[in-house]
Design a protein around this motif. Structure first.
Motif, PDB file in Angstrom:
ATOM      1  N   ALA A 243       0.832  -1.205   0.000  1.00 26.45           N
ATOM      2  CA  ALA A 243       0.000   0.000   0.000  1.00 26.45           C
ATOM      3  C   ALA A 243       0.868   1.257   0.000  1.00 26.45           C
ATOM      4  CB  ALA A 243      -0.921   0.013   1.214  1.00 26.45           C
ATOM      5  N   VAL A 244       0.313   2.340  -0.530  1.00 22.30           N
ATOM      6  CA  VAL A 244       0.922   3.661  -0.421  1.00 22.30           C
ATOM      7  C   VAL A 244       0.262   4.375   0.756  1.00 22.30           C
ATOM      8  CG1 VAL A 244       1.171   5.930  -1.499  1.00 22.30           C
ATOM      9  CG2 VAL A 244       1.511   3.859  -2.854  1.00 22.30           C
ATOM     10  N   VAL A 245       1.062   4.840   1.697  1.00 19.12           N
ATOM     11  CA  VAL A 245       0.570   5.588   2.850  1.00 19.12           C
ATOM     12  C   VAL A 245       0.972   7.049   2.678  1.00 19.12           C
ATOM     13  CG1 VAL A 245       0.717   5.913   5.353  1.00 19.12           C
ATOM     14  CG2 VAL A 245       0.668   3.601   4.383  1.00 19.12           C
ATOM     15  N   ILE A 246      -0.015   7.933   2.744  1.00 16.70           N
ATOM     16  CA  ILE A 246       0.201   9.365   2.587  1.00 16.70           C
ATOM     17  C   ILE A 246      -0.231  10.058   3.874  1.00 16.70           C
ATOM     18  CG2 ILE A 246      -0.570  11.436   1.342  1.00 16.70           C
ATOM     19  CD1 ILE A 246      -0.891   9.662  -1.140  1.00 16.70           C
ATOM     20  N   VAL A 247       0.594  10.974   4.363  1.00 15.18           N
ATOM     21  CA  VAL A 247       0.272  11.748   5.563  1.00 15.18           C
ATOM     22  C   VAL A 247       0.314  13.222   5.202  1.00 15.18           C
ATOM     23  CG1 VAL A 247       0.881  12.258   7.963  1.00 15.18           C
ATOM     24  CG2 VAL A 247       1.304   9.966   7.028  1.00 15.18           C
ATOM     25  N   VAL A 248      -0.749  13.951   5.561  1.00 18.63           N
ATOM     26  CA  VAL A 248      -0.817  15.374   5.234  1.00 18.63           C
ATOM     27  C   VAL A 248      -1.364  16.175   6.414  1.00 18.63           C
ATOM     28  CG1 VAL A 248      -1.108  15.065   2.748  1.00 18.63           C
ATOM     29  CG2 VAL A 248      -3.133  15.119   4.213  1.00 18.63           C
ATOM     30  N   GLY A 249      -0.920  17.426   6.500  1.00 18.79           N
ATOM     31  CA  GLY A 249      -1.563  18.405   7.366  1.00 18.79           C
ATOM     32  C   GLY A 249      -2.707  19.002   6.584  1.00 18.79           C
ATOM     33  N   VAL A 250      -3.928  18.522   6.807  1.00 20.49           N
ATOM     34  CA  VAL A 250      -5.037  18.730   5.881  1.00 20.49           C
ATOM     35  C   VAL A 250      -5.670  20.120   5.966  1.00 20.49           C
ATOM     36  CG1 VAL A 250      -6.893  17.884   7.380  1.00 20.49           C
ATOM     37  CG2 VAL A 250      -7.005  17.469   4.907  1.00 20.49           C
ATOM     38  N   SER A 251      -5.375  20.861   7.022  1.00 18.45           N
ATOM     39  CA  SER A 251      -6.001  22.172   7.190  1.00 18.45           C
ATOM     40  C   SER A 251      -5.258  22.956   8.261  1.00 18.45           C
ATOM     41  CB  SER A 251      -7.469  22.019   7.610  1.00 18.45           C
ATOM     42  OG  SER A 251      -7.545  21.476   8.924  1.00 18.45           O
ATOM     43  N   GLU A 252      -5.689  24.192   8.481  1.00 17.23           N
ATOM     44  CA  GLU A 252      -5.216  24.924   9.636  1.00 17.23           C
ATOM     45  C   GLU A 252      -5.953  24.405  10.872  1.00 17.23           C
ATOM     46  OE1 GLU A 252      -2.727  26.722   9.212  1.00 17.23           O
ATOM     47  OE2 GLU A 252      -2.804  27.096   7.073  1.00 17.23           O
ATOM     48  N   ALA A 253      -5.443  24.755  12.055  1.00 22.51           N
ATOM     49  CA  ALA A 253      -6.165  24.450  13.287  1.00 22.51           C
ATOM     50  C   ALA A 253      -7.157  25.571  13.558  1.00 22.51           C
ATOM     51  CB  ALA A 253      -5.189  24.308  14.453  1.00 22.51           C
ATOM     52  N   ASP A 254      -8.218  25.264  14.275  1.00 28.56           N
ATOM     53  CA  ASP A 254      -9.229  26.275  14.551  1.00 28.56           C
ATOM     54  C   ASP A 254      -8.641  27.497  15.240  1.00 28.56           C
ATOM     55  OD1 ASP A 254     -10.997  24.537  13.461  1.00 28.56           O
ATOM     56  OD2 ASP A 254     -11.994  23.986  15.325  1.00 28.56           O
ATOM     57  N   ALA A 255      -7.668  27.261  16.111  1.00 24.65           N
ATOM     58  CA  ALA A 255      -7.120  28.365  16.903  1.00 24.65           C
ATOM     59  C   ALA A 255      -6.298  29.353  16.088  1.00 24.65           C
ATOM     60  CB  ALA A 255      -6.261  27.807  18.040  1.00 24.65           C
ATOM     61  N   ASN A 256      -5.741  28.909  14.952  1.00 27.96           N
ATOM     62  CA  ASN A 256      -4.919  29.823  14.151  1.00 27.96           C
ATOM     63  C   ASN A 256      -5.454  29.932  12.734  1.00 27.96           C
ATOM     64  OD1 ASN A 256      -4.223  27.350  13.137  1.00 27.96           O
ATOM     65  ND2 ASN A 256      -2.003  27.631  13.271  1.00 27.96           N
ATOM     66  N   ALA A 257      -6.792  29.900  12.609  1.00 26.65           N
ATOM     67  CA  ALA A 257      -7.402  29.886  11.283  1.00 26.65           C
ATOM     68  C   ALA A 257      -7.296  31.217  10.560  1.00 26.65           C
ATOM     69  CB  ALA A 257      -8.872  29.472  11.393  1.00 26.65           C
ATOM     70  N   GLY A 258      -6.762  32.236  11.210  1.00 29.32           N
ATOM     71  CA  GLY A 258      -6.620  33.516  10.532  1.00 29.32           C
ATOM     72  C   GLY A 258      -5.345  33.635   9.723  1.00 29.32           C
ATOM     73  N   VAL A 259      -4.444  32.648   9.826  1.00 29.69           N
ATOM     74  CA  VAL A 259      -3.152  32.715   9.148  1.00 29.69           C
ATOM     75  C   VAL A 259      -2.907  31.421   8.386  1.00 29.69           C
ATOM     76  CG1 VAL A 259      -0.665  33.025   9.438  1.00 29.69           C
ATOM     77  CG2 VAL A 259      -2.256  34.185  10.985  1.00 29.69           C
ATOM     78  N   ALA A 260      -2.468  31.525   7.132  1.00 31.73           N
ATOM     79  CA  ALA A 260      -2.167  30.340   6.327  1.00 31.73           C
ATOM     80  C   ALA A 260      -0.729  29.883   6.566  1.00 31.73           C
ATOM     81  CB  ALA A 260      -2.379  30.637   4.856  1.00 31.73           C
ATOM     82  N   HIS A 261      -0.539  28.568   6.617  1.00 30.91           N
ATOM     83  CA  HIS A 261       0.786  27.988   6.808  1.00 30.91           C
ATOM     84  C   HIS A 261       0.994  26.879   5.775  1.00 30.91           C
ATOM     85  CE1 HIS A 261      -0.385  29.561  10.792  1.00 30.91           C
ATOM     86  NE2 HIS A 261       0.904  29.786  10.958  1.00 30.91           N
ATOM     87  N   LEU A 262       2.240  26.452   5.646  1.00 32.29           N
ATOM     88  CA  LEU A 262       2.556  25.259   4.871  1.00 32.29           C
ATOM     89  C   LEU A 262       2.605  24.059   5.815  1.00 32.29           C
ATOM     90  CD1 LEU A 262       5.309  26.748   2.551  1.00 32.29           C
ATOM     91  CD2 LEU A 262       3.022  26.012   1.865  1.00 32.29           C
ATOM     92  N   HIS A 263       2.212  22.901   5.314  1.00 30.91           N
ATOM     93  CA  HIS A 263       2.051  21.736   6.174  1.00 30.91           C
ATOM     94  C   HIS A 263       2.791  20.518   5.624  1.00 30.91           C
ATOM     95  CE1 HIS A 263      -0.848  23.754   8.711  1.00 30.91           C
ATOM     96  NE2 HIS A 263      -1.496  24.161   7.627  1.00 30.91           N
ATOM     97  N   VAL A 264       2.733  19.436   6.394  1.00 26.58           N
ATOM     98  CA  VAL A 264       3.400  18.180   6.041  1.00 26.58           C
ATOM     99  C   VAL A 264       2.737  17.542   4.823  1.00 26.58           C
ATOM    100  CG1 VAL A 264       3.695  15.770   6.783  1.00 26.58           C
ATOM    101  CG2 VAL A 264       4.270  17.655   8.348  1.00 26.58           C
ATOM    102  N   ALA A 265       3.563  17.073   3.899  1.00 27.49           N
ATOM    103  CA  ALA A 265       3.149  16.181   2.819  1.00 27.49           C
ATOM    104  C   ALA A 265       4.179  15.057   2.775  1.00 27.49           C
ATOM    105  CB  ALA A 265       3.091  16.901   1.479  1.00 27.49           C
TER     106      ALA A 265
END
Length: 334
Positions: A243-265
């Protein structure tokens, strides 16, 4: 395996937006991700040939606000171990809103296009109007998403012409199914009717159950940020062979939703040797976007990518190898 003119036009929209925003804004340090236009696109980086002997099952683990700065050998030993033998990238989770909440992210993943869950309260994430209702009257639990029809029509009439459920529709048309573990993942696994054919509410229990992970050729698993390492480890240990396993940071957290970040891929398994990710939608190593994930899954399964999807399959750069520690540190600085 691509559709022609319509899909080419839609790719240009996604590529120009992310090339101008992520690459100028993030790489050059001008600020967070925003949509912009670009005068020209660079040539695609050279990629490692991806010879996959068989059509693999694909399991995607998603957690909000999962960033490379939080990955190390003591706090996240499972993710650290996966990173040492995986293709790694920096993920833009841009959805329809300037900053993505959890429901936005999962809908975007399932649509292969920027989606809006209508779950914002000003600059903060609010409760989602979409509710997962499990059906336990059958031996293999399924679920429906209350409010999905309204969300589908809202997104279909947006500027992006987003079609919610496009990933599941494509997999089901080929005779397969998409499983979801955890309520947020059900939003990404639902088809265009808002139906999830295989569902378990307890994501950690599902991640540790080999039978559940084999039930459908595509499985989406939602984890909290705190449980992301544990769930990723369980999935890796119990995934079907090959199998191929993919892990991602799928969104911002509710607490910091006012700022965009780059996440894990992170992509681990056949076709993804250790290296850096990129896609034809970003055209720069090591950047990929969340809208690329559904096309990546379909490409791995040998299925055509619908014209409604603006993303492109992930590829691995044919660059020099780096130590896992150096690779994670460099991604954390982006």
């Amino acid at each position: 395996m691509r559709l022609a003119s319509v899909r080419t036009t839609r790719w240009r929209v996604g590529a120009l937006a992310l090339a101008g925003a992520a690459l100028a804004g993030v790489i050059l340090g001008a600020g967070p991700l925003h949509d912009a236009s670009a005068s020209k696109l660079s040539a695609l980086p050279a990629s490692v040939p991806q010879a996959v002997a068989a059509v693999p099952d694909v399991i995607v683990v998603g957690a909000p606000a999962l960033s490379w700065s939080g990955i190390d050998d003591t706090r996240t030993p499972n993710l650290w171990g996966l990173a040492s033998t995986s293709a790694l990238g920096s993920l833009s989770v841009k959805a329809a809103a300037p900053v993505s909440c959890v429901a936005d992210g999962w809908l975007t993943l399932g649509a292969g296009n920027r989606a809006d869950a209508s779950d914002r309260a000003g600059s903060r994430c609010g409760p989602s109007p979409l509710q997962v209702r499990a059906d336990t009257s059958v031996s293999s639990t399924s679920a429906t998403i209350a409010g999905f029809s309204a969300a589908y029509h809202h997104n279909a009439h947006s500027a992006d012409d987003t079609r919610l459920g496009a990933l599941a529709d494509a997999v089901e048309a080929a005779g397969g199914c998409v499983s979801a573990a955890g309520e947020p993942a059900a939003l990404g696994a639902a088809d265009s009717r808002g139906y999830v054919s295989s569902y378990r509410a307890d994501a950690a229990a599902a991640a540790g159950d080999p039978v559940f992970l084999r039930r459908c050729p595509v499985t989406l698993v939602a984890a909290t940020l705190e449980a992301a390492d544990q769930v990723s480890g369980l999935v890796s240990a119990n995934a079907p062979a090959g199998a191929v396993v993919i892990v991602v940071g799928v969104s911002e957290a509710d607490a910091n939703a006012g700022v965009a970040h780059l996440h894990v891929a992170l992509a681990h398994g056949p076709g993804f040797p250790a290296g850096r990710l990129f896609s034809a939608s970003t055209r720069r190593v090591p950047f990929v976007q969340l809208a690329d994930l559904a096309p990546t899954v379909l490409d791995l399964r040998g299925l055509s990518v619908p014209a409604s999807m603006i993303g492109e399959p992930w590829q691995v750069s044919a660059g020099g190898s780096r130590s896992p520690a150096a690779g994670v540190r460099s991604l954390a600085r982006l």
